[in-house]
Structure formats: structure tokens, C-alpha cells
Design a protein around this motif. Structure first.
Motif, PDB file in Angstrom:
ATOM      1  N   UNK A  55      17.213  24.058  18.075  1.00 26.82           N
ATOM      2  CA  UNK A  55      16.838  24.447  19.441  1.00 26.82           C
ATOM      3  C   UNK A  55      16.144  25.807  19.435  1.00 26.82           C
ATOM      4  N   UNK A  56      16.683  26.748  18.673  1.00 26.64           N
ATOM      5  CA  UNK A  56      16.027  28.052  18.557  1.00 26.64           C
ATOM      6  C   UNK A  56      14.682  27.932  17.867  1.00 26.64           C
ATOM      7  N   UNK A  68       2.880  28.371  24.664  1.00 34.53           N
ATOM      8  CA  UNK A  68       3.706  27.965  25.802  1.00 34.53           C
ATOM      9  C   UNK A  68       2.895  27.199  26.851  1.00 34.53           C
ATOM     10  N   UNK A  69       1.616  27.498  27.006  1.00 37.84           N
ATOM     11  CA  UNK A  69       0.792  26.842  28.025  1.00 37.84           C
ATOM     12  C   UNK A  69       0.075  25.598  27.530  1.00 37.84           C
ATOM     13  N   UNK A  70       0.348  25.157  26.315  1.00 39.92           N
ATOM     14  CA  UNK A  70      -0.348  23.999  25.757  1.00 39.92           C
ATOM     15  C   UNK A  70       0.556  22.767  25.778  1.00 39.92           C
ATOM     16  N   UNK A  71      -0.041  21.634  25.414  1.00 37.34           N
ATOM     17  CA  UNK A  71       0.735  20.398  25.310  1.00 37.34           C
ATOM     18  C   UNK A  71       1.760  20.508  24.179  1.00 37.34           C
ATOM     19  N   UNK A  72       1.409  21.210  23.132  1.00 37.84           N
ATOM     20  CA  UNK A  72       2.339  21.429  22.021  1.00 37.84           C
ATOM     21  C   UNK A  72       3.569  22.196  22.510  1.00 37.84           C
ATOM     22  N   UNK A  73       3.357  23.172  23.389  1.00 39.93           N
ATOM     23  CA  UNK A  73       4.469  23.923  23.963  1.00 39.93           C
ATOM     24  C   UNK A  73       5.376  23.035  24.800  1.00 39.93           C
ATOM     25  N   UNK A  74       4.792  22.083  25.512  1.00 42.32           N
ATOM     26  CA  UNK A  74       5.593  21.150  26.306  1.00 42.32           C
ATOM     27  C   UNK A  74       6.453  20.280  25.400  1.00 42.32           C
ATOM     28  N   UNK A  75       5.875  19.788  24.307  1.00 43.14           N
ATOM     29  CA  UNK A  75       6.629  18.969  23.357  1.00 43.14           C
ATOM     30  C   UNK A  75       7.749  19.798  22.731  1.00 43.14           C
ATOM     31  N   UNK A  76       7.453  21.029  22.361  1.00 40.23           N
ATOM     32  CA  UNK A  76       8.482  21.903  21.805  1.00 40.23           C
ATOM     33  C   UNK A  76       9.593  22.165  22.817  1.00 40.23           C
ATOM     34  N   UNK A  77       9.230  22.328  24.080  1.00 41.83           N
ATOM     35  CA  UNK A  77      10.233  22.549  25.126  1.00 41.83           C
ATOM     36  C   UNK A  77      11.164  21.358  25.271  1.00 41.83           C
ATOM     37  N   UNK A  78      10.595  20.156  25.290  1.00 44.23           N
ATOM     38  CA  UNK A  78      11.442  18.955  25.385  1.00 44.23           C
ATOM     39  C   UNK A  78      12.314  18.780  24.146  1.00 44.23           C
ATOM     40  N   UNK A  79      11.766  19.042  22.966  1.00 46.86           N
ATOM     41  CA  UNK A  79      12.554  18.939  21.737  1.00 46.86           C
ATOM     42  C   UNK A  79      13.685  19.968  21.741  1.00 46.86           C
ATOM     43  N   UNK A  80      13.389  21.184  22.158  1.00 43.28           N
ATOM     44  CA  UNK A  80      14.422  22.212  22.243  1.00 43.28           C
ATOM     45  C   UNK A  80      15.513  21.830  23.222  1.00 43.28           C
ATOM     46  N   UNK A  81      15.126  21.269  24.379  1.00 46.02           N
ATOM     47  CA  UNK A  81      16.106  20.825  25.356  1.00 46.02           C
ATOM     48  C   UNK A  81      16.977  19.702  24.787  1.00 46.02           C
ATOM     49  N   UNK A  82      16.375  18.782  24.048  1.00 49.86           N
ATOM     50  CA  UNK A  82      17.130  17.706  23.412  1.00 49.86           C
ATOM     51  C   UNK A  82      18.176  18.273  22.450  1.00 49.86           C
ATOM     52  N   UNK A  88      25.568  20.579  22.938  1.00 50.21           N
ATOM     53  CA  UNK A  88      26.635  20.487  23.935  1.00 50.21           C
ATOM     54  C   UNK A  88      27.520  19.265  23.694  1.00 50.21           C
ATOM     55  N   UNK A  89      26.915  18.159  23.306  1.00 51.03           N
ATOM     56  CA  UNK A  89      27.687  16.948  23.011  1.00 51.03           C
ATOM     57  C   UNK A  89      28.584  17.169  21.799  1.00 51.03           C
ATOM     58  N   UNK A  90      28.171  18.045  20.899  1.00 51.42           N
ATOM     59  CA  UNK A  90      28.963  18.268  19.681  1.00 51.42           C
ATOM     60  C   UNK A  90      30.317  18.899  19.981  1.00 51.42           C
ATOM     61  N   UNK A  91      30.514  19.445  21.169  1.00 54.76           N
ATOM     62  CA  UNK A  91      31.815  20.016  21.527  1.00 54.76           C
ATOM     63  C   UNK A  91      32.816  18.946  21.946  1.00 54.76           C
ATOM     64  N   UNK A  92      32.341  17.729  22.180  1.00 58.70           N
ATOM     65  CA  UNK A  92      33.256  16.636  22.495  1.00 58.70           C
ATOM     66  C   UNK A  92      33.974  16.192  21.221  1.00 58.70           C
ATOM     67  N   UNK A  93      35.242  15.815  21.328  1.00 61.33           N
ATOM     68  CA  UNK A  93      35.988  15.417  20.118  1.00 61.33           C
ATOM     69  C   UNK A  93      35.680  13.986  19.689  1.00 61.33           C
ATOM     70  N   UNK A  94      34.441  13.740  19.305  1.00 65.96           N
ATOM     71  CA  UNK A  94      34.056  12.412  18.839  1.00 65.96           C
ATOM     72  C   UNK A  94      34.002  12.421  17.313  1.00 65.96           C
ATOM     73  N   UNK A  95      34.269  11.285  16.728  1.00 62.26           N
ATOM     74  CA  UNK A  95      34.205  11.167  15.270  1.00 62.26           C
ATOM     75  C   UNK A  95      32.796  10.760  14.872  1.00 62.26           C
TER      76      UNK A  95
END
Length: 162
Positions: A55-56, A68-82, A88-95
Motif C-alpha cells: 500500500x505504501x 498523481x494526475x495521470x491514469x497511472x496515478x489512478x491505477x496506483x490509487x486503486x491498487x493502494x486502496x486494495x 484491514x482484513x488481515x486483522x480478522x482471525x481467519x486461517x
């Protein structure tokens, strides 16, 4: 610009820590696993640290206005959000599958090392001659010919041992 460089350096440290803890069987790797075990999160080394590092890694270039203002920046933003969501899901106690945990990798490396040493030792034990012992042909060889040559002579050979 210094924030981008600092964020990238932090990202490299996170990913380096994860690789050290997951894939090495050294003292520093053991130390990193102990630190992560004390954090109390089950999937800390499996998901939290790599997801945070990625994410970082996706967010660092977004500090540069041209990216940040390009299409590449948008893709990076969505990947970072993912990757933030995965973190956040990793804090759930799932195996997770066993291969995603560092303990599995440590045991796998130790097993491979034992098998490799056992193979080397068995080769050494069978090929070592004791003093005064008559020499014996190598296993699988007859008169310095491979076993396939000994059982299936070529049509050009006369069958004599030369």
C-alpha cells in the motif's frame, strides 16, 4: 519530495523486514519472527506487513503531482486502496493456507537441508573405502560403463569389455 523518498525508504524497510522474517532461517530472521509473534495478530507476517508495504509502495508515487494526475496515478490509487483493505482484513482471525505462515517456510527449509545432508552423507558413506578394503565398482556402473550401456550394448560393440 522528501516525503516521497521517506515513504519509499519506509516501504523498503517493511518489505525487507517481511522477507527477512518469512524466507530466512538466520538469527535476524528469527528475531523478526519473535517481534511479530509478540504483536499478537495471527496473520501479521502473512498479510498485514506485506499488504501495508505494498500500500505504501503504491502511495509513494502519488506524492509526485505529474503521476498523481495521470491514469497511472489512478491505477496506483486503486491498487493502494486494495492493499489497505487486505491489511484491514488481515486483522480478522481467519486461517490462511499453511504456506503463507513463516513457520511453514522455516520447517520446509530445515527439512530440505536435512534431506540434502542425508543425501550427501549417504553418497559419502557408500563411496568411502576403508583402509585395506578391496576396491569395488561404483553403484550402477559395470566396468566404467553406465548401467544402460551394460544391459543394452550398442550394435557397434562386440560385447567385449575393452
Amino acid at each position: 519530495m522528501w516525503a516521497v523518498i521517506g515513504g519509499f525508504a519506509f516501504t523498503l524497510m517493511l518489505i525487507g523486514y517481511w522477507v527477512l522474517a518469512m524466507f530466512t532461517d538466520t538469527g535476524p530472521g528469527e528475531f523478526a519472527r519473535e517481534i511479530s509473534a509478540q504483536m499478537g495478530v495471527k496473520n501479521n507476517l502473512s498479510l498485514t506487513i506485506p499488504a501495508t508495504g505494498l500500500a505504501f509502495l503504491c502511495a509513494c508515487p502519488l506524492g509526485v503531482p505529474v503521476i498523481a494526475d495521470s491514469a497511472f496515478g489512478t491505477v496506483l490509487g486503486f491498487a493502494g486502496f486494495f492493499f489497505v483493505l487486505v491489511g484491514l482484513v488481515s486483522f480478522l482471525p481467519i486461517s490462511l493456507p499453511a504456506w503463507m505462515y513463516p513457520e511453514w517456510h522455516v520447517e520446509w527449509r530445515r527439512r530440505r537441508r536435512r534431506e540434502r545432508l542425508a543425501g550427501e552423507n549417504s553418497w559419502r558413506d557408500t563411496s568411502r573405502l576403508e583402509p585395506g578394503e578391496p576396491s569395488r565398482p561404483e553403484v550402477g556402473r559395470t566396468n566404467n560403463r553406465s548401467s544402460s550401456e551394460a544391459t543394452h550394448p550398442s550394435p557397434d560393440s562386440s560385447g567385449d569389455d575393452a
